[in-house]
Design a protein around this motif. Sequence first.
Motif, PDB file in Angstrom:
ATOM      1  N   ALA A  42     -18.266 -18.475  -1.889  1.00  0.00           N
ATOM      2  CA  ALA A  42     -18.360 -19.613  -0.970  1.00  0.00           C
ATOM      3  C   ALA A  42     -17.404 -19.483   0.202  1.00  0.00           C
ATOM      4  CB  ALA A  42     -18.080 -20.911  -1.720  1.00  0.00           C
ATOM      5  N   MET A  43     -16.579 -18.425   0.204  1.00  0.00           N
ATOM      6  CA  MET A  43     -15.584 -18.178   1.244  1.00  0.00           C
ATOM      7  C   MET A  43     -14.584 -19.320   1.335  1.00  0.00           C
ATOM      8  SD  MET A  43     -18.051 -16.512   4.185  1.00  0.00           S
ATOM      9  CE  MET A  43     -16.735 -16.537   5.378  1.00  0.00           C
ATOM     10  N   VAL A  44     -14.161 -19.803   0.173  1.00  0.00           N
ATOM     11  CA  VAL A  44     -13.190 -20.895   0.111  1.00  0.00           C
ATOM     12  C   VAL A  44     -11.834 -20.302  -0.281  1.00  0.00           C
ATOM     13  CG1 VAL A  44     -12.512 -22.997  -1.110  1.00  0.00           C
ATOM     14  CG2 VAL A  44     -14.912 -22.632  -0.445  1.00  0.00           C
ATOM     15  N   ASN A  45     -10.925 -20.249   0.672  1.00  0.00           N
ATOM     16  CA  ASN A  45      -9.581 -19.726   0.424  1.00  0.00           C
ATOM     17  C   ASN A  45      -8.517 -20.819   0.437  1.00  0.00           C
ATOM     18  OD1 ASN A  45     -10.269 -16.861   0.408  1.00  0.00           O
ATOM     19  ND2 ASN A  45     -10.695 -17.115   2.586  1.00  0.00           N
ATOM     20  N   ALA A  46      -8.946 -22.060   0.531  1.00  0.00           N
ATOM     21  CA  ALA A  46      -8.015 -23.144   0.831  1.00  0.00           C
ATOM     22  C   ALA A  46      -7.028 -23.444  -0.288  1.00  0.00           C
ATOM     23  CB  ALA A  46      -8.793 -24.411   1.182  1.00  0.00           C
ATOM     24  N   PHE A  47      -7.387 -23.149  -1.508  1.00  0.00           N
ATOM     25  CA  PHE A  47      -6.437 -23.332  -2.604  1.00  0.00           C
ATOM     26  C   PHE A  47      -6.664 -22.211  -3.601  1.00  0.00           C
ATOM     27  CE2 PHE A  47     -10.257 -25.368  -3.974  1.00  0.00           C
ATOM     28  CZ  PHE A  47     -10.273 -25.373  -5.364  1.00  0.00           C
ATOM     29  N   SER A  48      -5.576 -21.643  -4.099  1.00  0.00           N
ATOM     30  CA  SER A  48      -5.710 -20.470  -4.961  1.00  0.00           C
ATOM     31  C   SER A  48      -5.717 -20.865  -6.428  1.00  0.00           C
ATOM     32  CB  SER A  48      -4.596 -19.462  -4.700  1.00  0.00           C
ATOM     33  OG  SER A  48      -4.795 -18.324  -5.518  1.00  0.00           O
ATOM     34  N   ASN A  49      -6.924 -21.094  -6.934  1.00  0.00           N
ATOM     35  CA  ASN A  49      -7.074 -21.320  -8.365  1.00  0.00           C
ATOM     36  C   ASN A  49      -6.740 -20.057  -9.144  1.00  0.00           C
ATOM     37  OD1 ASN A  49      -7.702 -22.609 -10.764  1.00  0.00           O
ATOM     38  ND2 ASN A  49      -9.907 -22.418 -10.517  1.00  0.00           N
ATOM     39  N   ASN A  50      -6.947 -18.897  -8.510  1.00  0.00           N
ATOM     40  CA  ASN A  50      -6.626 -17.637  -9.178  1.00  0.00           C
ATOM     41  C   ASN A  50      -5.149 -17.584  -9.566  1.00  0.00           C
ATOM     42  OD1 ASN A  50      -9.251 -16.790  -8.861  1.00  0.00           O
ATOM     43  ND2 ASN A  50      -8.833 -15.549  -7.063  1.00  0.00           N
ATOM     44  N   VAL A  51      -4.280 -17.967  -8.623  1.00  0.00           N
ATOM     45  CA  VAL A  51      -2.839 -17.979  -8.913  1.00  0.00           C
ATOM     46  C   VAL A  51      -2.509 -19.064  -9.937  1.00  0.00           C
ATOM     47  CG1 VAL A  51      -0.572 -18.503  -7.921  1.00  0.00           C
ATOM     48  CG2 VAL A  51      -2.124 -16.952  -6.735  1.00  0.00           C
ATOM     49  N   HIS A  52      -3.041 -20.239  -9.720  1.00  0.00           N
ATOM     50  CA  HIS A  52      -2.738 -21.407 -10.557  1.00  0.00           C
ATOM     51  C   HIS A  52      -3.224 -21.214 -11.995  1.00  0.00           C
ATOM     52  CE1 HIS A  52      -2.377 -25.835 -11.253  1.00  0.00           C
ATOM     53  NE2 HIS A  52      -3.474 -25.663 -11.977  1.00  0.00           N
ATOM     54  N   SER A  53      -4.522 -20.961 -12.140  1.00  0.00           N
ATOM     55  CA  SER A  53      -5.145 -20.885 -13.467  1.00  0.00           C
ATOM     56  C   SER A  53      -5.164 -19.484 -14.051  1.00  0.00           C
ATOM     57  CB  SER A  53      -6.592 -21.405 -13.395  1.00  0.00           C
ATOM     58  OG  SER A  53      -6.646 -22.732 -12.937  1.00  0.00           O
ATOM     59  N   GLY A  54      -5.468 -18.498 -13.190  1.00  0.00           N
ATOM     60  CA  GLY A  54      -5.640 -17.140 -13.687  1.00  0.00           C
ATOM     61  C   GLY A  54      -4.343 -16.396 -13.917  1.00  0.00           C
ATOM     62  N   ILE A  55      -3.264 -16.846 -13.293  1.00  0.00           N
ATOM     63  CA  ILE A  55      -1.992 -16.124 -13.404  1.00  0.00           C
ATOM     64  C   ILE A  55      -0.914 -16.983 -14.061  1.00  0.00           C
ATOM     65  CG2 ILE A  55      -0.169 -14.954 -12.127  1.00  0.00           C
ATOM     66  CD1 ILE A  55      -2.264 -14.159 -10.045  1.00  0.00           C
ATOM     67  N   VAL A  56      -0.458 -18.035 -13.374  1.00  0.00           N
ATOM     68  CA  VAL A  56       0.680 -18.811 -13.887  1.00  0.00           C
ATOM     69  C   VAL A  56       0.364 -19.437 -15.245  1.00  0.00           C
ATOM     70  CG1 VAL A  56       2.256 -20.718 -13.451  1.00  0.00           C
ATOM     71  CG2 VAL A  56       1.516 -19.261 -11.557  1.00  0.00           C
ATOM     72  N   ALA A  57      -0.817 -20.013 -15.401  1.00  0.00           N
ATOM     73  CA  ALA A  57      -1.164 -20.644 -16.681  1.00  0.00           C
ATOM     74  C   ALA A  57      -1.110 -19.642 -17.824  1.00  0.00           C
ATOM     75  CB  ALA A  57      -2.554 -21.278 -16.594  1.00  0.00           C
TER      76      ALA A  57
END
Length: 378
Positions: free
Chosen positions: A75-90
Motif C-alpha cells: 500500500a506504500m504506507v511508511n507513516a508508522f513502522s509496525n515492523n519495528v514495533h511488532s516485528g522487532i521490539v515486541a
Amino acid sequence: MDADLEQLRDTARRFYERECVPNEKRWTEQQHADREIWLKAGAAGLLCAGIPEQYGGGGGDFRHEAVICEEQAGAMVNAFSNNVHSGIVAHYLLAYGSEAQKQRWLPRMATGELVAAIALSEPGIGSDLQRMRTHARRDGDHYVVSGSKTFITNGLHANLICLAVKTDPAAGAKGVSLLMLETEGSAGFRRGKLLEKLGQKTQDTAELFFDEVRVPVEHLLGDEEGKGFGQLMQQLPQERLIIAVGAVATMHRALQETTQYVRERQVFGQPLMSMQNTRFKLAECVTQATVARSFVDDCIGRLLRGQLDATTAAMAKWWTTDTNVRIVDECLQLFGGYGYMTEYPIARLYADVRVSKIYGGTNEVMKEIIARAVERGR
C-alpha cells in the motif's frame, strides 16, 4: 497461507487503504503520521500479531507478521513502522523479557497505547555496534544513561525504547546491554528534530538524546548485564527477513503500477507494452521478483522451524533489497519523464526503497557476514 491468514491479509489491506492512503499527502507535509493511527491499528488487530494472546497479542506467528508487512509495503504506507514495533521490539521482550516486563509492556503495545522503537545507530558509528558510545552506569537501583542515537524509526511517537548501551565500555561486545526506557516523565530525555529524508517522508525518523537519564535496573532486558550484543545477533535474522518481505511486496507493487501504465501509454502510435524492449524488461523484472518471493517464502519456513541462520538472513536482506532497487529503477525508466513526477507512485517508490540497502545493516555488511561463513567453509 490458510483461511486465517487470508482473512488477516484482507483486514490489513482494507485498513491501510481506508485509514492511511488518504492521509499520505498530509502526513508527508507534517513528516509524521497522526498518533491516533497506532490506536486504530491496535483496534484492528494489526499490532503484535505474532505475540501470544496471554500478553495481549494476536496469538499468531511470523507468517501473520509477514502478511501485515506485505500489505503495508504494497500500500506504500511508511507513516508508522509496525515492523519495528511488532516485528522487532515486541519479540525482544518476548524472547528476553521477564514475566513482569512482558505483562507491563506487551499488552499496551498490542493496543497501540505504547509505541515502541529500537535505538541502535549513533552518529558516526553506522553498522559498527561495538563502537557505540551511549553508556549506562549503575547508581543504586537505577542506570544513568548518557549519549545519543540517530536515524530512529518511530522516534517522534515512541514512548517505549529498546535502547542499546555500553554498561562496560572496556569490554567491547561483551559490554553491551539493552535497556527498556519509558520516555514519559524521563528527565534528561530529549527528542531532536525530525530528519528530512530522501524518501519515506511520512515516517517519523528522529534523533534522540540522553543526558543522565535514570532507568530502573529492573528494566534491563535479560537476567544480567553484557548480553545485549548476543541478543541483537539472535534477533537480527528475523529483522532482516522482515526487510526482505517488504522488499518483495514493493517489487510487485512497482510491477503492478508499471504494467498498467505501459498498457495504456501510446508511443509512436502503439501501446508501450507492444514494444520488445518493454516486454523484455518486464520479463526480467517479473522473473527476479518471482525468484525473490520463492526465496523469502523458504526463509519464512526456515524461521518457523527455528532453522534460519544469520548467513541466510543476510543473503535474503541484501539480495532482495538490491533487486528491489534495481526493479524499481527499471520500472521508472519505462514511465519516461512521467516517472520523475511525484504524482506517480513509481517516483515515490524510487525514493522510498533506496534506504533499504542501508538499514538493518548495510548490504556491504551483509556480504561480509556471508563471506566470513564461506571462509569458514559453511
